[in-house]
Design a protein around this motif. Structure first.
Motif: not given
Length: 371
Positions: A71, A97-98, A111, A113, A138, A140
């Motif tokens: 990520p 996932t990120c 960062a 996605t 998240s 990001s």
């Protein structure tokens, strides 16, 4: 006489997941009232733990493992999974996932996605007929550009070259080409969001959520400017120049809500949909008390967070609700009782060092107080 107590907390982010939080609260309550019937319904609102909530509540749900891109620069690849439901729906969780817990140290400008996009693509390749996409947690602030790029969008600079991943790359975005985006599945794409913030402005993704992703005030200004560039490029690429930056929820997950709306997804209330899937209303009907909670109960908690949804369902059924949170900084007078782990442990650091212990103590405290 024994009572029926429904325990339905969200995760305490970064410390304990919803299932373990519910179990710890139940242990504490049973230590005081061992004959009570404890019904555990771990909750989520689209953020961390959403996949677990569906997996625990939907018979026949199947985890499909995969590995996705790191990520952020220097981070390792992520071993994760998406969830296939019996009706063909796929549940994909951005946090898995990120998410924030996957980037150390935090990299607010770099960062991205793309791993989320890879998981979405894998679900589509496997034949998913509908997507439920959990947003929240998240690391990001890329407006979902990384995910969209994996799904076929192109974000180009003045020379027609693809920009770098992350917010830093958005600083050179001159145009967007969305014509190559994958088609939505037949049943559509529903965003499970936990916030209603727009993409830009004082209530937007950068201003409100940038600091928790490691952005100082100067970096927040950069993130905001980069998101504005992305919004302009995407608006120019959409029919009639549609502006999605003000859409409720477009600021979710560092603006990933904005990117998904541009793809054609619809925004939904994450906590409400999770509550429906776990049969929370049926569990609460006839209960004597509901206990809910989250890591921090603050001003954002009223905007679609899981404890607010749980409380609304309980009040509609005429059942009192108790709140447990790592810290409580907003008005909790609407709850029948409340317990702060920070107060019980003596400090926030102590509470975070051993959250299960203090969740158990909170359960015991509520039971002893006759909540």
């Amino acid at each position: 006489m024994s009572r029926r107590i429904v325990v339905a907390p969200d995760s305490f982010k970064g410390t304990v997941d919803a299932a373990d939080a519910a179990a710890a609260l139940a242990r504490g309550w049973r230590g005081v009232h061992p004959d009570d019937d404890l019904v555990l319904r771990p909750m989520a609102d689209g953020g961390e733990g959403t996949l677990d909530a569906f997996a625990a509540s939907v018979p026949g749900a199947e985890r499909i493992p995969l590995q996705v891109a790191p990520p952020a620069p220097g981070a390792p690849a992520v071993g994760t999974s998406w969830l296939r439901l019996p009706d063909g729906t796929a549940v994909v969780e951005l946090a898995a996932t990120c998410g924030l817990g996957l980037v150390n140290p935090l990299q607010p400008l770099d960062a991205h996605t793309s791993g989320f996009g890879e998981a979405i693509g894998a679900a589509l390749e496997a034949g998913a007929t509908r997507l439920l996409l959990g947003l929240g947690g998240s690391a990001s602030t890329d407006g979902g550009a990384g995910a969209l790029a994996v799904l076929g969008a192109r974000f180009l600079d003045d020379d027609g070259r693809p920009v770098l991943l992350g917010s830093r790359g958005l600083s050179s975005v001159a145009s967007a080409d969305l014509s190559g985006l994958r088609a939505l599945p037949p049943g559509g794409v529903l965003i499970l969001g936990d916030v209603t913030n727009p993409l830009l402005g004082p209530s937007g993704a950068a201003a409100v959520f940038g600091p928790q992703k490691g952005a100082d005030p100067a970096t927040v200004e950069v993130l905001e400017a980069n998101l504005a560039r992305l919004a302009g490029a995407v608006a120019a690429a959409l029919p009639q120049g549609e502006d999605l930056a003000e859409a409720p929820g477009s600021g979710a997950a560092g603006g990933t809500g904005f990117g998904l709306l541009a793809w054609g997804a619809s925004m939904g209330a994450g906590a409400r949909l999770v509550a429906e899937s776990v049969g929370l209303a049926d569990a609460i009907a006839g209960a004597d008390l509901v206990i809910t909670g989250e890591g921090r109960f603050d001003g954002q908690s009223e905007a679609g967070k899981a404890p607010t949804e749980v409380a609304a369902i309980a009040r509609a059924a005429g059942v009192p609700v108790a709140l447990v949170a790592g810290s409580i900084t907003a008005d909790a007078s609407g709850f029948a009782a409340s317990a702060s782990l920070t107060d019980l442990a003596g400090s926030g650091a102590a509470a975070m060092a051993d959250p299960a212990r203090w969740l158990e103590a909170a359960g015991a405290s509520l039971a002893a107080a006759g909540a």
